[in-house]
Design an enzyme around this catalytic site. Sequence first.
Site, PDB file in Angstrom:
ATOM      1  N   GLY A 111       0.931  -1.199  -0.094  1.00 54.21           N
ATOM      2  CA  GLY A 111      -0.022   0.199  -0.118  1.00 54.21           C
ATOM      3  C   GLY A 111       0.911   1.276  -0.085  1.00 54.21           C
ATOM      4  N   THR A 151       4.770   2.289   6.165  1.00 55.98           N
ATOM      5  CA  THR A 151       3.582   1.750   6.568  1.00 55.98           C
ATOM      6  C   THR A 151       2.871   2.670   7.277  1.00 55.98           C
ATOM      7  OG1 THR A 151       1.889  -0.043   7.278  1.00 55.98           O
ATOM      8  CG2 THR A 151       4.206  -0.122   8.237  1.00 55.98           C
ATOM      9  N   ASP A 184       0.785   1.897   9.397  1.00 56.20           N
ATOM     10  CA  ASP A 184       0.469   0.923  10.593  1.00 56.20           C
ATOM     11  C   ASP A 184       1.396   1.109  11.566  1.00 56.20           C
ATOM     12  OD1 ASP A 184      -1.809   0.331   9.111  1.00 56.20           O
ATOM     13  OD2 ASP A 184      -1.711  -1.707   8.990  1.00 56.20           O
ATOM     14  N   ARG A 214     -24.119  12.672  21.942  1.00 63.16           N
ATOM     15  CA  ARG A 214     -24.046  11.709  20.818  1.00 63.16           C
ATOM     16  C   ARG A 214     -22.725  10.929  21.238  1.00 63.16           C
ATOM     17  NH1 ARG A 214     -25.387  13.987  14.877  1.00 63.16           N
ATOM     18  NH2 ARG A 214     -27.596  13.442  15.066  1.00 63.16           N
ATOM     19  N   GLY A 246      -5.178  -0.031  10.752  1.00 65.34           N
ATOM     20  CA  GLY A 246      -4.465  -0.784  11.500  1.00 65.34           C
ATOM     21  C   GLY A 246      -4.893  -2.188  11.583  1.00 65.34           C
ATOM     22  N   GLU A 303      -9.232  -0.754  12.600  1.00 69.42           N
ATOM     23  CA  GLU A 303      -9.769  -1.783  11.835  1.00 69.42           C
ATOM     24  C   GLU A 303      -9.637  -3.058  12.252  1.00 69.42           C
ATOM     25  OE1 GLU A 303      -8.631  -1.181   7.874  1.00 69.42           O
ATOM     26  OE2 GLU A 303      -6.510  -1.785   8.399  1.00 69.42           O
ATOM     27  N   ARG A 311     -22.958   7.792  16.218  1.00 69.36           N
ATOM     28  CA  ARG A 311     -22.610   7.982  14.643  1.00 69.36           C
ATOM     29  C   ARG A 311     -21.393   7.273  14.422  1.00 69.36           C
ATOM     30  NH1 ARG A 311     -27.312   8.965  14.621  1.00 69.36           N
ATOM     31  NH2 ARG A 311     -28.240  10.974  13.767  1.00 69.36           N
ATOM     32  N   ARG A 342      -4.061   7.711   4.190  1.00 66.34           N
ATOM     33  CA  ARG A 342      -2.935   7.510   3.197  1.00 66.34           C
ATOM     34  C   ARG A 342      -2.415   8.722   2.304  1.00 66.34           C
ATOM     35  NH1 ARG A 342      -3.677   1.229   2.274  1.00 66.34           N
ATOM     36  NH2 ARG A 342      -3.153   1.930  -0.001  1.00 66.34           N
TER      37      ARG A 342
HETATM   38  O1  F6P Z   1      -1.030  -1.499   5.761  1.00 68.17           O
HETATM   39  C1  F6P Z   1      -1.301  -0.215   5.617  1.00 68.17           C
HETATM   40  C2  F6P Z   1      -2.808  -0.388   5.347  1.00 68.17           C
HETATM   41  O2  F6P Z   1      -3.268   1.142   5.032  1.00 68.17           O
HETATM   42  C3  F6P Z   1      -3.910  -0.916   6.265  1.00 68.17           C
HETATM   43  O3  F6P Z   1      -3.874  -0.185   7.380  1.00 68.17           O
HETATM   44  C4  F6P Z   1      -4.958  -1.385   5.686  1.00 68.17           C
HETATM   45  O4  F6P Z   1      -5.668  -2.659   6.257  1.00 68.17           O
HETATM   46  C5  F6P Z   1      -4.477  -1.689   4.280  1.00 68.17           C
HETATM   47  O5  F6P Z   1      -3.303  -1.030   4.086  1.00 68.17           O
HETATM   48  C6  F6P Z   1      -5.365  -1.337   3.121  1.00 68.17           C
HETATM   49  O6  F6P Z   1      -4.970  -1.778   2.053  1.00 68.17           O
HETATM   50  P1  F6P Z   1      -5.633  -1.367   0.784  1.00 68.17           P
HETATM   51  O7  F6P Z   1      -5.315  -0.280   0.130  1.00 68.17           O
HETATM   52  O8  F6P Z   1      -4.938  -2.418  -0.263  1.00 68.17           O
HETATM   53  O9  F6P Z   1      -7.183  -1.594   0.912  1.00 68.17           O
END
Ligand code: F6P
Length: 345
Positions: free
Chosen positions: A11, A126, A128, A163, A171, A223, A270, A279
Amino acid sequence: MRTLGVLTGGGDCPGLNAAIRAIVRGAIAHGFEVIGIRHGFLGLAEGETVPLDRHSVAGILPRGGTILGSSSYDCFREENGVRDVTETARALELDGVVAIGGEGTLAIAHRLYAEHGFSVIGVPKTIDNDIGGTDVTIGFDTAVQICTEAIDRLHTTAESHNRVMVVEVMGRNTGWIAAAAGIAGGADVILVPEVPATIESVAEHVRKRHARGRDFSIVVVAEGYRLTRDSGEQDGPVVREVDEYGYERLGGIGQHVADELESLTGFDTRVTVLGHVQRGGTPTARDRLLATRLGLRAAQLADTGGWGRMAAVHGNEVADVPLSDVIAARRDVPRAWIEAGRVVA
Ligand code: F6P
């Protein structure tokens, strides 16, 4: 003249172009000619390259994404993939390759080096931030900044209503972004994969806040969090699909958490999923600096024959470590961070 290849795999993230620029300029200073490889290891398998010189990397420092393109192509999963990669490298007369990547790319780099004697150097990136062997990865700081700003914005709208706002951040395996942005943004609850707090305890915390007169709550969830119940039962992470390279696409745990919280507390809830906004765009100054320092170390490693290693940061210093150490251990968020988030919430 020696020739060095450079590629970006997996990514994308902000700071990749800053790293490419530093590698190119550093390698040229060491007397290399540099070739850009398109779309990660796929470009190496298929021979898709572009010449890079000082001029071609001018002006890319603040640009998000990667001028080389990226993919999660894994030569070890494709028939003849390793043969294609090594043959192209030979045909291009490459002395070695710098692979800028995360977990997947660095694992491929390590196997190519360890099993096939391929000359490769890693640079960790990354959002992450979960790569072993380095204290920090390219892209993390920018993602944290973006998420923190989003949490700040959600605060003002949440305050105007009674709310609960659930914010889902990236992540997959670790909760670095959730923890860092959650603390920086003053979140009331931070949910990460490493410490699966139960949904009942979260509901109790939110209820107590509201009983104290705080009429909103912000919950940040990574996530990769598994929704956990007091009974010990766990759901998730939510896998939406598997991509063409076999990687699971996560996303959706925020809605799941919100639904459960709403039914346990009765508060209007919400969800905001920040997704790829995290990103995108220009890297922070800190990420530009990090990418430049790591890129220059990678070029230096290529000059001295430090193949099979990864440029890294230890404390305030740039260092390098064997790729074997990197892939041996993922870096989790320390308990102290999660504790800090709880104390100040
Ligand atoms: O590893 C980086 C990351 O942004 C993760 O946090 C996420 O799960 C994944 O890449 C998403 O990947 P893609 O862009 O292939 O959907």
